[in-house]
Design an enzyme around this catalytic site. Structure first.
Site, PDB file in Angstrom:
ATOM      1  N   ASP A  51      -6.744   6.323   8.118  1.00 23.00           N
ATOM      2  CA  ASP A  51      -6.555   7.505   8.961  1.00 23.00           C
ATOM      3  C   ASP A  51      -6.331   8.721   8.076  1.00 23.00           C
ATOM      4  O   ASP A  51      -6.216   9.836   8.565  1.00 23.00           O
ATOM      5  CB  ASP A  51      -5.336   7.289   9.879  1.00 23.00           C
ATOM      6  CG  ASP A  51      -5.112   8.448  10.834  1.00 23.00           C
ATOM      7  OD1 ASP A  51      -6.074   8.793  11.559  1.00 23.00           O
ATOM      8  OD2 ASP A  51      -4.001   9.013  10.850  1.00 23.00           O
ATOM      9  N   ARG A  83      -0.750   8.418   3.565  1.00 29.70           N
ATOM     10  CA  ARG A  83      -1.295   9.570   2.847  1.00 29.70           C
ATOM     11  C   ARG A  83      -2.473   9.101   2.009  1.00 29.70           C
ATOM     12  O   ARG A  83      -2.422   8.046   1.373  1.00 29.70           O
ATOM     13  CB  ARG A  83      -0.242  10.227   1.944  1.00 29.70           C
ATOM     14  CG  ARG A  83       0.789  11.092   2.685  1.00 29.70           C
ATOM     15  CD  ARG A  83       0.181  12.360   3.303  1.00 29.70           C
ATOM     16  NE  ARG A  83       1.162  13.160   4.010  1.00 29.70           N
ATOM     17  CZ  ARG A  83       1.422  13.082   5.321  1.00 29.70           C
ATOM     18  NH1 ARG A  83       0.752  12.231   6.078  1.00 29.70           N
ATOM     19  NH2 ARG A  83       2.316  13.875   5.872  1.00 29.70           N
ATOM     20  N   GLU A 134      -9.043  14.696   2.038  1.00 26.66           N
ATOM     21  CA  GLU A 134      -9.217  15.046   3.453  1.00 26.66           C
ATOM     22  C   GLU A 134      -9.087  16.530   3.740  1.00 26.66           C
ATOM     23  O   GLU A 134      -9.616  17.025   4.732  1.00 26.66           O
ATOM     24  CB  GLU A 134      -8.225  14.265   4.331  1.00 26.66           C
ATOM     25  CG  GLU A 134      -6.775  14.666   4.153  1.00 26.66           C
ATOM     26  CD  GLU A 134      -5.850  13.914   5.122  1.00 26.66           C
ATOM     27  OE1 GLU A 134      -5.890  12.682   5.153  1.00 26.66           O
ATOM     28  OE2 GLU A 134      -5.083  14.586   5.835  1.00 26.66           O
ATOM     29  N   HIS A 150      -7.004  11.561  10.527  1.00 30.98           N
ATOM     30  CA  HIS A 150      -5.573  11.905  10.587  1.00 30.98           C
ATOM     31  C   HIS A 150      -5.102  12.122  12.031  1.00 30.98           C
ATOM     32  O   HIS A 150      -4.531  13.167  12.364  1.00 30.98           O
ATOM     33  CB  HIS A 150      -5.269  13.145   9.733  1.00 30.98           C
ATOM     34  CG  HIS A 150      -3.885  13.105   9.140  1.00 30.98           C
ATOM     35  ND1 HIS A 150      -3.633  13.361   7.819  1.00 30.98           N
ATOM     36  CD2 HIS A 150      -2.679  12.825   9.703  1.00 30.98           C
ATOM     37  CE1 HIS A 150      -2.336  13.252   7.589  1.00 30.98           C
ATOM     38  NE2 HIS A 150      -1.731  12.930   8.715  1.00 30.98           N
TER      39      HIS A 150
HETATM   40  P1  NAI Z   1      10.349   7.086   6.145  1.00 32.11           P
HETATM   41  O1  NAI Z   1      10.892   8.038   5.129  1.00 32.11           O
HETATM   42  O2  NAI Z   1      11.158   6.749   7.351  1.00 32.11           O
HETATM   43  O3  NAI Z   1       9.982   5.692   5.420  1.00 32.11           O
HETATM   44  C1  NAI Z   1       9.300   5.605   4.204  1.00 32.11           C
HETATM   45  C2  NAI Z   1       9.706   4.286   3.562  1.00 32.11           C
HETATM   46  O4  NAI Z   1       8.930   4.114   2.363  1.00 32.11           O
HETATM   47  C3  NAI Z   1      11.185   4.256   3.146  1.00 32.11           C
HETATM   48  O5  NAI Z   1      11.797   3.088   3.624  1.00 32.11           O
HETATM   49  C4  NAI Z   1      11.117   4.290   1.628  1.00 32.11           C
HETATM   50  O6  NAI Z   1      12.210   3.599   1.002  1.00 32.11           O
HETATM   51  C5  NAI Z   1       9.792   3.601   1.361  1.00 32.11           C
HETATM   52  N1  NAI Z   1       9.256   3.855   0.032  1.00 32.11           N
HETATM   53  C6  NAI Z   1       9.338   4.971  -0.718  1.00 32.11           C
HETATM   54  N2  NAI Z   1       8.765   4.785  -1.908  1.00 32.11           N
HETATM   55  C7  NAI Z   1       8.307   3.502  -1.925  1.00 32.11           C
HETATM   56  C8  NAI Z   1       7.632   2.702  -2.886  1.00 32.11           C
HETATM   57  N3  NAI Z   1       7.321   3.191  -4.098  1.00 32.11           N
HETATM   58  N4  NAI Z   1       7.318   1.437  -2.538  1.00 32.11           N
HETATM   59  C9  NAI Z   1       7.651   0.923  -1.341  1.00 32.11           C
HETATM   60  N5  NAI Z   1       8.294   1.628  -0.393  1.00 32.11           N
HETATM   61  C10 NAI Z   1       8.626   2.902  -0.674  1.00 32.11           C
HETATM   62  O7  NAI Z   1       8.939   7.670   6.544  1.00 32.11           O
HETATM   63  P2  NAI Z   1       8.086   7.347   7.870  1.00 32.11           P
HETATM   64  O8  NAI Z   1       8.471   8.266   8.963  1.00 32.11           O
HETATM   65  O9  NAI Z   1       8.088   5.889   8.112  1.00 32.11           O
HETATM   66  O10 NAI Z   1       6.624   7.824   7.403  1.00 32.11           O
HETATM   67  C11 NAI Z   1       5.946   7.188   6.327  1.00 32.11           C
HETATM   68  C12 NAI Z   1       4.760   8.049   5.934  1.00 32.11           C
HETATM   69  O11 NAI Z   1       3.814   8.049   7.001  1.00 32.11           O
HETATM   70  C13 NAI Z   1       5.076   9.553   5.750  1.00 32.11           C
HETATM   71  O12 NAI Z   1       5.580   9.821   4.460  1.00 32.11           O
HETATM   72  C14 NAI Z   1       3.749  10.183   5.965  1.00 32.11           C
HETATM   73  O13 NAI Z   1       3.096  10.277   4.711  1.00 32.11           O
HETATM   74  C15 NAI Z   1       3.007   9.203   6.865  1.00 32.11           C
HETATM   75  N6  NAI Z   1       2.713   9.745   8.201  1.00 32.11           N
HETATM   76  C16 NAI Z   1       1.417   9.725   8.640  1.00 32.11           C
HETATM   77  C17 NAI Z   1       1.096  10.219   9.883  1.00 32.11           C
HETATM   78  C18 NAI Z   1      -0.326  10.200  10.407  1.00 32.11           C
HETATM   79  O14 NAI Z   1      -0.613  10.866  11.426  1.00 32.11           O
HETATM   80  N7  NAI Z   1      -1.238   9.460   9.809  1.00 32.11           N
HETATM   81  C19 NAI Z   1       2.121  10.786  10.763  1.00 32.11           C
HETATM   82  C20 NAI Z   1       3.462  10.704  10.228  1.00 32.11           C
HETATM   83  C21 NAI Z   1       3.733  10.208   8.976  1.00 32.11           C
END
Ligand code: NAI
Length: 331
Positions: A255, A231, A260, A292
């Site tokens: 990305d 993000r 954005e 994105h």
């Molecule tokens: P997820 O919920 O499976 O994993 C997120 C991880 O971040 C968790 O293990 C959590 O404990 C950790 N986390 C939370 N706060 C933290 C902190 N302060 N410091 C360190 N780690 C922390 O989510 P997933 O599916 O892996 O997605 C991650 C992010 O990717 C989403 O929240 C979204 O913003 C982004 N995303 C981007 C896309 C794109 O097209 N560029 C597409 C899909 C997701």
């Protein structure tokens, strides 16, 4: 059969959703969902929105007045939805928690490899008949240290890729995974000090807003490569620009971008871009920006369609789902 209004919809959303066999009625609006466009949702049962639709308390209040009972996010992140407001107005919020973590992880790799080996420059040079290698010297990743912040679904897929490249992988997560072999969890400062490449795979929360700022940039190795496919607001853009100007950041691949929502998913090629930060970033030779698109593979689109329709089915039949974001509303 539910009637769903899609906001911020692109030609590909129409194509994928219209090809899906389901009973629901979909109408596609290109406009984002905002106070002045909420009226379009009148007469629908739910809205289907994306990453840059702003569902703050005002919009959610207006959605309630329009008779909306479901906010179906066709994405994983829900930082753009005021969940308290949705709860107060008894509007169900559902998302697509995981459609293809590997799609995002592989795009992260694509950005890193492009920056490391300057293939974007080589491509343009060769097309112009310039076969010189001058200034195309790259950076070897094998043996270097990758720092991954956030080891959820995407972070873990990306760790496997980095390990496959022969990199040493350091990770930081509030909730470390016990079964991620080959990865060493360290505190954030150690990850910043030691990594040659840092990749952000954590969600945007109040805690992670501007996680990368003047202070944390200063702790990175000089010349570190920073990648953000999560993000935009995880990075203080102004601070990153300053770090690029003095060489503290050696390369930046993004990305996602802090502002954005005013730029991405549109063709602005005939307009004067008013956002000076993105213009400055575009001008750096060591910055790569994609708009994105990390999620965007045909496999992930099929999964998004399947899960979103499933979510609408569950809404219609009043069944609880693991994809409910405000589950307490239903229990
Ligand atoms: P997820 O919920 O499976 O994993 C997120 C991880 O971040 C968790 O293990 C959590 O404990 C950790 N986390 C939370 N706060 C933290 C902190 N302060 N410091 C360190 N780690 C922390 O989510 P997933 O599916 O892996 O997605 C991650 C992010 O990717 C989403 O929240 C979204 O913003 C982004 N995303 C981007 C896309 C794109 O097209 N560029 C597409 C899909 C997701």
């Amino acid at each position: 059969m539910s009637k769903i209004a899609f906001f911020s919809s692109q030609a590909y959303d129409k194509e994928y959703f219209k090809n899906a066999n389901c009973q629901h009625i979909f109408e596609f609006f290109e406009t984002p969902l905002e106070p002045k466009t909420v009226n379009l949702a009148k007469g629908f049962d739910g809205v289907c929105v994306f990453v840059n639709d702003h569902l703050d308390a005002e919009v959610i209040g207006l959605l309630k007045e329009a008779g909306i009972g479901l906010i179906a996010l066709r994405c994983a992140g829900f930082n753009n939805v005021d969940l308290d407001a949705a709860k107060n107005h008894e509007i169900r919020v559902m998302r697509v928690p995981s459609y293809s973590p590997e799609s995002v992880a592989e795009h992260t790799l694509a950005i890193i490899m492009t920056l490391a080996r300057k293939t974007h420059k080589a491509y343009n040079r060769v097309r112009e008949g310039n076969f010189s290698l001058v200034n195309l010297d790259g950076m070897l990743l094998h043996g270097k240290t990758m720092g991954v912040i956030g080891t959820g679904k995407i972070g873990r897929a990306f760790c496997q890729i980095a390990l496959g490249l022969g990199m040493k992988v350091l990770a930081n997560d509030k909730y470390p995974s016990e079964d991620l072999s080959g990865v060493n969890y360290v505190d954030l400062d150690e990850l910043l000090y030691q990594s040659d490449v840092i990749s952000l795979q954590c969600p945007l929360t109040p805690e992670t807003h501007h996680l990368i700022n003047k202070n944390t940039l200063g702790k990175m190795k000089k010349g570190c490569m920073l990648i953000n496919t999560s993000r935009g607001k995880l990075i203080d853009t102004a601070a990153a620009i300053e770090a690029l100007k003095i060489g503290q950041l050696g390369a930046l691949g993004i990305d996602v971008y802090e502002e954005e929502e005013h730029l991405f998913f549109r063709d602005l090629s005939e307009q004067i871009i008013q956002d000076d930060h993105i213009s400055r970033l575009i001008a750096f030779p060591n910055v790569l920006i994609t708009a994105h698109q990390a999620f965007f593979t045909s496999e992930s689109m099929q999964e998004i369609v399947k899960t979103t329709i499933n979510n609408i089915d569950k809404f219609e039949t009043k069944q609880i789902s693991e994809n409910d974001v405000n589950i307490e509303l239903l229990t």
